[in-house]
Enzyme design. Structure first.
Site, mmCIF file in Angstrom:
data_model
loop_
_atom_site.group_PDB
_atom_site.id
_atom_site.type_symbol
_atom_site.label_atom_id
_atom_site.label_comp_id
_atom_site.label_asym_id
_atom_site.label_seq_id
_atom_site.Cartn_x
_atom_site.Cartn_y
_atom_site.Cartn_z
ATOM 1 N N LYS A 22 1.594 -1.452 -0.282
ATOM 2 C CA LYS A 22 -0.372 0.343 -0.125
ATOM 3 C C LYS A 22 0.990 1.266 -0.259
ATOM 4 C CE LYS A 22 -4.017 -0.755 2.356
ATOM 5 N NZ LYS A 22 -4.527 -0.472 3.480
ATOM 6 N N ARG A 91 -3.584 2.582 8.345
ATOM 7 C CA ARG A 91 -3.911 1.522 8.286
ATOM 8 C C ARG A 91 -2.439 0.678 7.421
ATOM 9 N NH1 ARG A 91 -6.943 5.646 4.503
ATOM 10 N NH2 ARG A 91 -9.162 5.016 4.571
ATOM 11 N N GLY A 100 -8.242 -6.947 4.591
ATOM 12 C CA GLY A 100 -9.542 -6.850 6.001
ATOM 13 C C GLY A 100 -8.190 -7.377 7.127
ATOM 14 N N MET A 102 -5.775 -6.713 8.973
ATOM 15 C CA MET A 102 -5.376 -6.234 9.785
ATOM 16 C C MET A 102 -5.373 -5.564 10.699
ATOM 17 S SD MET A 102 -0.971 -7.034 8.958
ATOM 18 C CE MET A 102 -0.931 -6.660 6.914
ATOM 19 N N ARG A 335 -3.372 -0.954 -6.266
ATOM 20 C CA ARG A 335 -2.555 -2.518 -6.297
ATOM 21 C C ARG A 335 -3.526 -2.766 -7.683
ATOM 22 N NH1 ARG A 335 -5.938 -4.442 -1.038
ATOM 23 N NH2 ARG A 335 -8.295 -5.012 -1.552
ATOM 24 N N HIS A 451 -15.857 -7.985 1.575
ATOM 25 C CA HIS A 451 -14.512 -8.905 2.575
ATOM 26 C C HIS A 451 -14.966 -9.386 1.854
ATOM 27 C CE1 HIS A 451 -13.740 -11.447 5.457
ATOM 28 N NE2 HIS A 451 -12.152 -10.105 6.189
ATOM 29 N N SER A 780 14.592 -41.537 -11.010
ATOM 30 C CA SER A 780 13.271 -41.261 -10.417
ATOM 31 C C SER A 780 12.938 -41.524 -9.724
ATOM 32 C CB SER A 780 12.082 -41.598 -11.516
ATOM 33 O OG SER A 780 11.106 -40.959 -11.509
ATOM 34 N N CYS A 848 8.516 -38.744 -9.663
ATOM 35 C CA CYS A 848 7.114 -39.412 -10.306
ATOM 36 C C CYS A 848 6.293 -39.206 -9.111
ATOM 37 C CB CYS A 848 7.394 -40.634 -10.826
ATOM 38 S SG CYS A 848 8.314 -41.997 -9.666
ATOM 39 N N TYR A 868 12.199 -34.231 -15.938
ATOM 40 C CA TYR A 868 11.151 -33.629 -16.452
ATOM 41 C C TYR A 868 10.355 -34.427 -15.172
ATOM 42 C CZ TYR A 868 11.352 -39.126 -15.213
ATOM 43 O OH TYR A 868 11.364 -40.895 -15.331
#
Length: 897
Positions: A22, A91, A100, A102, A335, A451, A780, A848, A868
């Protein structure tokens, strides 16, 4: 000397670590010369220092005082002066948005004297007392620890007494009376007076915001969103501007695009004669943002201009908070806005088309988690019938659950395994545990910026807000919709895409995105969500280095995985092929008293195994298929020990002769019983002590390869030996495998060559990977077992036993079975990769375990140098997308160096 405070004019959006999101964005808008009320930011460093010691950091008070003096000089007013006082808002503002979670305190500087000066200077006595009651209420609950419900009860009592439907219908005298009630309430609850000193109000408010970083709801939100606990929050101190000064004033929230769908247009909420907290709290239903165009065309036009400026500057959807004070527009926050998964893909594609971002940046703006949500089913709208009610579609998706009316009940029922829908008039930050537990959130008040809406979108929860047709009775634990009463426990279906609520469990249909993958993603797509997903997938496939395979045990699963984009099978579990009707043959093999009996059972299993492999190799023709030899302990193929004993005892009790077969089975089960079978006779150990088992499986694989080659196919079978501890085990098995392959090649005249490798799923194997690589053609990682054996616990037992407590206490940030434990298990992976490749540079390495489909883990495996990942078929698209994003992250890191 450490510096803790920064003017808005000194920062920018690249300073979010220091100034919080913020504060950094307020500084950025100030630099852009947008109308931002002046102020300053107390940095996250100050918060961290406070949290470390529990005391105000040395020098902070002096810095705040100096910056306040600068602010007062610029404004020509002093904080809380008796006539025309300067008032401030305080704030929170963490590095990552925590809506919401804090604290916020408005109107700092009002007291019994300055409220009269504010009434005179504003010419609006009611406004002054309304602002004062807001300060006392916020300060009392946030700073002084009074239960916020007590203030709400006092407000409700006064409204009922006056017959007022909401606080707007309370007059000046009522509000002045409410201030006194609130102050008396604070005195009674805390034995302390509400502070009249403006400087004391400011000091305590800043420290209270710091303390809220470790509040229960903030910690819960951080765990949910995987936000580190050690970041701290900044505090933004800003000159107050007032949206509650009458009909020409108001507050709102605007989005530059629809956060639910990504569509261009005017989206947001506006509330005349209100402060910003009223909008997000959902205590009054807002009007659509475009209504502001009728109420105040000039302010609306300026807002639209600023919205365009910000979206172009940030090159993304922007979420904007604003206040209009007697017709003058002020920008309070911006934001990069939270959005649904659908909106994320749509916006990314549109911004690429508009030339604001590159295709790579578009890929970086979406996520595998979001793609997974888009693959969830939706309601069959043709079969749901008439809706109970409609509201604002705040967060899309389809969810079914029993209606509950408070957070605690949602948590209780969810813990018992029940799916629930949390129904509230509006949610507050205290409802976060219930929102996490619920499948969906339904509120009768609020809009897309309430909210409930903002938090639900961030969590990917289904949400419908502002359903005015329903009347929620939380005390009676019910709601009414027209003539229908819905009691707690009633099953509801909530459609977050359409904003509809249906009775009962509505039928589901596959999503359009799922249908796209099920059809193999073939053909051109018209503009829309599926096209946006297709474009992201093409970009990911074009840049990713990691291959993506699937874990599949049947031809059907293999075919589905291939349609989903799998480039082979990374794990084919052969034990699943021994179940069903074949279980009897396994029993026969286990019970065999002679080599002849055992060979007969294996000979019967051989053609069945061969046909299994033929089907899978056909489905994956031309792609690698890694087949794991039998892994679990043999007793898993026998009846339950207790069940057998009970059956035999029951026969004896009834005077019946015991079954010879049951007795033989019980003897075998007792003979093979292990206290901890997952650390006993299984995997390679079983293959070495059960004669003929490995040879039978390898022969079935080899003969399947021959059959497919003779049919003109291109079979690429790979043989994987599980649970290796030492290179000697692998050497012995490999010799047997190569002997069988040679025999089949000779007898059929068809050359069969199958690479032989191993699973690395034990710590010792990882630590001796260099030796094991001398015999292994590929590795693997079996990260499920590697996690269990590294941590020393059994997944089946511990997840229910203590994982929730470990997560609550912060020992785990996330379950190590969900996301790879980088410090422990991940370190073993890195060691094994490095030592394995040092011994055999061409060593092919994959994973895997189901970590292969977890987005965060995919990034780790990319960085660790694997070739992979392999995961369940339905997670293949997620892994493909994240593998592409991981490649982009590596490129960015390289460029920054």
């Amino acid at each position: 000397m450490v510096r803790y405070v920064y003017e808005f004019t000194e920062g920018g959006r690249d300073m979010a670590d220091l100034l919080g999101g913020k504060g950094a964005n307020l500084a950025e808008m100030t630099r852009m010369e947008l109308p931002v009320p002046p102020g300053f930011t107390v940095s996250t460093e100050a918060c961290r220092a406070f949290l470390a010691t529990g005391a105000e950091p040395d020098g902070l008070a002096r810095e705040v005082s100096d910056h306040l003096t600068t602010l007062e000089k610029a404004a020509g007013r002093r904080l809380g002066q008796p006539d025309d006082p300067l008032l401030l808002s305080v704030r929170s503002g963490a590095r990552f948005s925590m809506p919401g979670m804090m604290e916020t305190i408005l109107d700092i500087g009002l007291n019994d004297e300055s409220v009269l000066g504010l009434a005179k200077s504003s010419g609006n006595e009611r406004f002054a007392w309304d602002s004062y009651r807001r300060l006392v209420q916020m300060f009392g609950s946030t700073v002084m620890g009074v239960d916020s419900a007590l203030f709400e009860q006092a407000m409700t009592l006064l409204r009922d007494l006056r017959g007022a439907p909401d606080d707007l219908h309370l007059d000046t005298g009522d509000l002045a009376q409410l201030v006194e009630t609130y102050k008396n309430l604070i005195k009674y609850e805390t034995r302390e007076d509400f502070p009249q000193s403006p400087a004391e109000q400011l000091r305590r408010a800043v420290l209270a915001v710091f303390e809220s970083w470790n509040g229960e709801r903030a910690r819960l939100y951080r765990r949910r969103e995987h936000i580190p606990d050690d970041l701290g929050t900044a505090v933004n101190v800003q000159t107050m501007v007032f949206g509650n000064l009458g009909p020409e004033s108001g507050s709102g929230v605007a989005f530059t695009r629809d956060p639910a769908t990504g569509a261009l247009g005017v989206y947001g909420d506006y509330l005349p004669n209100a402060q910003g907290e009223d909008v997000v709290a959902g205590i009054r239903n807002t009007v659509p943002l475009d209504e502001l165009g009728r109420l105040n065309p000039e302010a609306f036009a300026r807002l639209r201009d600023h919205m365009g400026t910000l979206e172009t500057h940030y090159r993304d959807l922007c979420d904007i908070e604003f206040t209009i004070e007697r017709g003058r527009l002020w920008m309070l926050q911006t934001r990069v806005g939270k959005r649904t998964a659908e909106a994320a893909f749509a916006i990314a594609a549109e911004l690429v088309d508009e030339g604001l971002i590159s295709a790579d940046e578009g890929l970086a703006r979406v996520s595998g988690d979001g793609l997974a949500r888009l693959m969830f089913p939706r309601f069959d709208t043709a079969a749901v019938g008439e809706a109970l009610a409609h509201g604002i579609p705040a967060s899309p998706g389809a969810a079914v659950g029993a209606a509950v009316f408070d957070s605690a009940e949602a948590v209780r029922r969810a813990a018992a395994g029940e799916k629930v829908v949390l129904v509230r008039q509006e949610t507050t930050p205290d409802d976060l545990p219930g929102m996490i537990a619920a499948q969906a959130v339904l509120t009768s008040r609020g809009g897309k910026t309430s909210h409930a809406a903002v938090v639900a979108r961030g969590m990917g929860k289904v949400c419908v807000c502002g359903a005015e047709e329903i009347t929620v009775d939380p005390q009676g634990r019910r709601f009414t919709a027209g003539n229908t009463t819905v009691e707690e426990g009633t099953v509801l279906s909530v459609d977050g895409s359409e904003g509809a609520i249906y009775p009962g469990a509505a039928p589901l249909v596959d999503s359009s995105v799922m249908r796209y993958f099920e059809t193999g993603g073939q053909g051109e797509r018209s503009p829309g969500l599926v096209d946006a997903v297709a474009r992201a997938m093409r970009q990911a496939d074009g840049v990713r280095r990691l291959g993506v395979r699937a874990n599949a045990d049947t031809p059907e699963d293999a075919a589905r995985a291939r349609r989903f984009g799998a480039e082979g099978i990374g794990l084919c579990r052969t034990e699943h092929m021994f179940l069903g009707d074949r279980r009897q043959l396994v029993e026969t093999m286990i019970l065999a008293r002679t080599d002849t009996e055992r060979e007969r059972a294996l000979d019967a299993l051989l053609p069945l195994q061969r046909q299994d492999f033929v089907g899978i190799l056909e489905a994956m023709d031309g792609l690698p298929v890694t087949i794991r030899l039998l892994d679990p302990p043999l007793h898993e193929f026998l009846p339950d020990r207790t069940e057998l004993a009970v059956r035999l005892a029951a026969a004896e009790a009834h005077g019946n002769p015991p079954s010879a077969h049951d007795a033989e089975l019980l003897e075998a089960v007792n003979r093979m019983h292990e206290e901890n079978p997952m650390l006993g006779l299984r995997g390679v150990r079983l293959g070495l002590v059960a004669p003929g088992l490995v040879a039978m499986q390898v022969r079935a694989i080899a003969e399947a390869v021959v059959e497919r080659k003779r049919a003109g196919g291109d079979p690429r079978a790979e043989i994987m030996v599980p649970l290796i501890d030492t290179v000697e085990e692998l050497r012995l098995v490999r010799e047997e495998v190569e002997q069988v392959l040679a025999e089949v090649s000779k007898s059929t005249g068809v050359l069969v060559e199958c690479p032989v490798g191993t699973m690395i799923e034990l710590p010792r194997a990882a630590l001796t990977a260099g030796r094991i690589a001398e015999e292994a053609q590929f590795f693997s990682f079996g990260t499920n077992d590697l996690t269990q054996t590294t941590w020393g616990f059994s997944r089946d037992d511990v997840e229910a036993a203590f994982f929730s407590a470990y997560l609550d206490k912060g020992i785990f940030k996330v379950s190590p079975f969900e996301t790879i434990d980088r410090e422990g298990v991940g370190r073993l992976v890195e060691i094994a990769v490095a030592e394995g490749r040092a011994a055999r540079p061409d060593l092919k390495i994959g994973v895997c375990g189901e970590h292969g489909g977890d987005p965060e883990s995919v990034h780790f495996f990319h960085g660790a140098g694997l070739d992979y990942v392999s995961c369940s078929p339905f997670r293949v698209p997620v892994a493909r997308l994240e593998a592409g994003r991981a490649a982009l992250t590596e490129t960015e890191a390289s460029d920054s160096r």
